[in-house]
Design an enzyme around this catalytic site. Structure first.
Site, PDB file in Angstrom:
ATOM      1  N   ARG A   1       0.807  -1.197  -0.019  1.00  0.00           N
ATOM      2  CA  ARG A   1      -0.118  -0.192  -0.068  1.00  0.00           C
ATOM      3  C   ARG A   1       0.866   1.297  -0.013  1.00  0.00           C
ATOM      4  NH1 ARG A   1      -3.590   2.662   4.248  1.00  0.00           N
ATOM      5  NH2 ARG A   1      -5.394   3.236   3.130  1.00  0.00           N
TER       6      ARG A   1
ATOM      7  N   ILE B   1      -6.835   8.147  -0.203  1.00  0.00           N
ATOM      8  CA  ILE B   1      -6.659   6.655  -0.498  1.00  0.00           C
ATOM      9  C   ILE B   1      -7.596   6.114   0.713  1.00  0.00           C
ATOM     10  CG2 ILE B   1      -4.690   6.154   1.115  1.00  0.00           C
ATOM     11  CD1 ILE B   1      -3.912   3.984  -0.651  1.00  0.00           C
ATOM     12  N   SER B   2      -8.528   5.138   0.375  1.00  0.00           N
ATOM     13  CA  SER B   2      -9.557   4.596   1.168  1.00  0.00           C
ATOM     14  C   SER B   2      -8.828   3.640   2.142  1.00  0.00           C
ATOM     15  CB  SER B   2     -10.641   3.901   0.229  1.00  0.00           C
ATOM     16  OG  SER B   2     -11.193   4.626  -0.836  1.00  0.00           O
ATOM     17  N   GLN B   3      -9.746   3.559   3.183  1.00  0.00           N
ATOM     18  CA  GLN B   3      -9.487   2.634   4.444  1.00  0.00           C
ATOM     19  C   GLN B   3      -9.271   1.386   3.857  1.00  0.00           C
ATOM     20  OE1 GLN B   3     -12.462   2.749   7.250  1.00  0.00           O
ATOM     21  NE2 GLN B   3     -11.765   1.157   8.541  1.00  0.00           N
TER      22      GLN B   3
ATOM     23  N   VAL C   1     -11.909  -0.892   1.512  1.00  0.00           N
ATOM     24  CA  VAL C   1     -11.456  -1.300   0.140  1.00  0.00           C
ATOM     25  C   VAL C   1     -11.573  -2.890   0.016  1.00  0.00           C
ATOM     26  CG1 VAL C   1      -9.557  -1.645  -1.454  1.00  0.00           C
ATOM     27  CG2 VAL C   1     -10.103   0.466  -0.532  1.00  0.00           C
TER      28      VAL C   1
END
Ligand code: SAH
Length: 205
Positions: free
Chosen positions: A28, A54-56, A60
């Protein structure tokens, strides 16, 4: 993600081993700005510039699991952002078309996805994803990473028979958004609610 991050996803209820393996395969940290790399595996959204995040990881992973990918799907993603979700989709499906409205974010995601990871099944475009990507439709799966007030008709039109779409819907200005999965069965489109979420708004134009 690192092994601790994968174990946390398991403890949060993610069961699909293909999703967990794909998440383990991707760093990530490659998708976040340099100054935030030490925090990359923490379970929260992080800023990626231009007011976007950026999503958790849990969200995701959960959305990806809800798509039930088996490997043969044609996938449309709206809101490439950092490209992390895009990379997961590329590892789990046949081909991914992803649209991002902010050119600088699309350019950075392209560097990672195409330049570093060499994901040959990813196609990127800058534009308004609420219109979909008509020339490649229909899609077996559509994933929208920004919240719409209502589901854009163009996306429903581009969903294949038997296809699934995961999208956060902003039901009112005062409540969290409703993460939904829509299923198309012939002319019928049905949805079920997954859980409340907070995504950035889907822009238009
Ligand atoms: N899954 C991505 C989420 C990024 S946030 C990640 O984890 O990095 C959502 C993204 O949707 C933002 O980058 C935002 O710029 C983009 N976006 C918002 N409206 C859009 C639209 N109409 N078309 C395409 N992208 C859009």
């Amino acid at each position: 993600m690192n092994p601790a991050g994968i174990e946390r996803l398991r403890s949060q209820g993610i069961r699909d081993e293909r999703v967990l393996a794909a998440a383990a395969q991707l760093e990530r940290a490659s998708f976040v700005p340099e100054g935030l790399r030490r925090e990359a595996d923490e379970d929260r959204p992080l800023p990626i510039g231009h007011g976007q995040t950026i999503s958790q990881p849990y969200v995701v992973a959960f959305m990806t699991e809800a798509l039930g990918l088996e490997g043969g799907e044609r996938v449309l993603e709206v809101g490439t952002g950092s490209g992390w979700q895009t990379a997961l989709l590329a590892l789990l499906a046949r081909e991914v078309w992803s649209i991002e409205i902010i050119p600088e974010l699309a350019a950075r995601a392209s560097l990672v996805l195409l330049g570093e990871l060499l994901l040959g099944n990813v196609h990127l475009r800058v534009g308004d994803g609420s219109q979909g990507w008509p020339s490649e439709a229909p899609y077996n799966v559509i994933l929208v990473a920004a919240a719409a007030g209502s589901v854009p008709q163009a996306l429903i039109d581009q969903l294949a028979d038997g296809g699934r779409m995961v999208i956060p819907v902003a039901v009112s200005a005062h409540e969290p958004q409703d993460l939904r999965v829509y299923l198309r069965r012939g002319a019928d489109v049905l949805y079920r609610s997954l859980f409340p979420v907070l995504f950035v708004p889907l822009r238009t134009g």
